[in-house]
Design an enzyme around this catalytic site. Sequence first.
Site, PDB file in Angstrom:
ATOM      1  CG  HIS A  62      -9.667  -2.961   8.652  1.00  0.00           C
ATOM      2  ND1 HIS A  62      -8.909  -3.645   9.507  1.00  0.00           N
ATOM      3  CD2 HIS A  62     -10.743  -3.875   8.599  1.00  0.00           C
ATOM      4  CE1 HIS A  62      -9.359  -4.801  10.093  1.00  0.00           C
ATOM      5  NE2 HIS A  62     -10.347  -4.690   9.428  1.00  0.00           N
ATOM      6  CG  ASN A  70      -2.015  -0.775   0.813  1.00  0.00           C
ATOM      7  OD1 ASN A  70      -2.878  -0.428   0.053  1.00  0.00           O
ATOM      8  ND2 ASN A  70      -2.274  -1.664   1.640  1.00  0.00           N
ATOM      9  NE  ARG A 106       3.606  -1.916  18.492  1.00  0.00           N
ATOM     10  CZ  ARG A 106       3.706  -3.228  19.476  1.00  0.00           C
ATOM     11  NH1 ARG A 106       3.773  -4.491  18.890  1.00  0.00           N
ATOM     12  NH2 ARG A 106       3.909  -3.178  20.795  1.00  0.00           N
TER      13      ARG A 106
HETATM   14  C1  GAR Z   1      -2.940  -4.622   4.141  1.00  0.00           C
HETATM   15  O1  GAR Z   1      -3.835  -5.487   3.603  1.00  0.00           O
HETATM   16  C2  GAR Z   1      -3.644  -3.818   5.002  1.00  0.00           C
HETATM   17  O2  GAR Z   1      -5.014  -3.603   4.769  1.00  0.00           O
HETATM   18  C3  GAR Z   1      -3.593  -4.623   6.388  1.00  0.00           C
HETATM   19  O3  GAR Z   1      -2.309  -5.054   6.324  1.00  0.00           O
HETATM   20  C4  GAR Z   1      -1.858  -5.240   4.754  1.00  0.00           C
HETATM   21  C5  GAR Z   1      -0.429  -4.703   4.535  1.00  0.00           C
HETATM   22  O4  GAR Z   1       0.075  -4.969   3.418  1.00  0.00           O
HETATM   23  N1  GAR Z   1      -3.719  -3.720   7.430  1.00  0.00           N
HETATM   24  C6  GAR Z   1      -4.085  -4.412   8.626  1.00  0.00           C
HETATM   25  O5  GAR Z   1      -4.312  -5.338   8.746  1.00  0.00           O
HETATM   26  C7  GAR Z   1      -4.463  -3.373   9.690  1.00  0.00           C
HETATM   27  N2  GAR Z   1      -4.692  -3.907  10.982  1.00  0.00           N
HETATM   28  P1  GAR Z   1       0.970  -4.106   2.865  1.00  0.00           P
HETATM   29  O6  GAR Z   1       2.173  -3.876   3.862  1.00  0.00           O
HETATM   30  O7  GAR Z   1       1.476  -4.793   1.463  1.00  0.00           O
HETATM   31  O8  GAR Z   1       0.387  -2.662   2.530  1.00  0.00           O
END
Ligand code: GAR
Length: 211
Positions: free
Chosen positions: A110, A14, A92
């Site tokens: 999320h 992201n 976190r």
């Molecule tokens: C993503 O799917 C994000 O939505 C999720 O972690 C992943 C990170 O991927 N976030 C959560 O679960 C927040 N609690 P990335 O490092 O490739 O962006």
Amino acid sequence: RKKTAILISGRGSNMGALISAAMSPDYPAEITLVLSNRPDAKGLERAAELGIATAVVDHKDHAGDREAFEKSVDAVLKDHKIDLVALAGFMRILTPYLVNAWAGRMINIHPALLPSFKGLATHERALQEGVKLHGATVHYVSAEMDDGPIIMQGAVPVLDSDTPDTLAARVLNVEHQIYPKALSMVASGKAKVSGARVTGSGNSNETETLI
Ligand code: GAR
């Protein structure tokens, strides 16, 4: 352009989508810092390769003291004169200290259609519950975890053949589309918060085109 920090804990896909969008000169945010709580986060290397300043505030250096950890994070953000914070897989739980310090200026993505499936393992739980639509949500960060006014959502179908991994991949693709749009809405001031609602984000059309 609003100086924006991205907070990560892992691979940073992201983060990559936000950085790419912000490379366009008319994008209303510029990514000036990537901060991780894990020194080994893959996304840090990627950010450095792209010439973006990086910082590590290791939560393990703060011996279970969440507020001390957050004070260090806040100090780094202030040093870099940051206007907006985008959490992107930052794993976190935040205390009211950092949330209040950045109220209205901190957003999160999320991997579920909030308010369904707060917390972890969202794709496994979506399959267990048998939902037919799943997706991702960008929201302002508030004191409650995975709560706060919703800025934008993107929905995907759940297929009979899905496993948590195939569903996660479909949702991740939508995350990469909606996060740059949502950050743009916030940075340009188009997203307006009134109570629990955010208006001006053109949300329903976005969702339709993403299915
Ligand atoms: C993503 O799917 C994000 O939505 C999720 O972690 C992943 C990170 O991927 N976030 C959560 O679960 C927040 N609690 P990335 O490092 O490739 O962006």
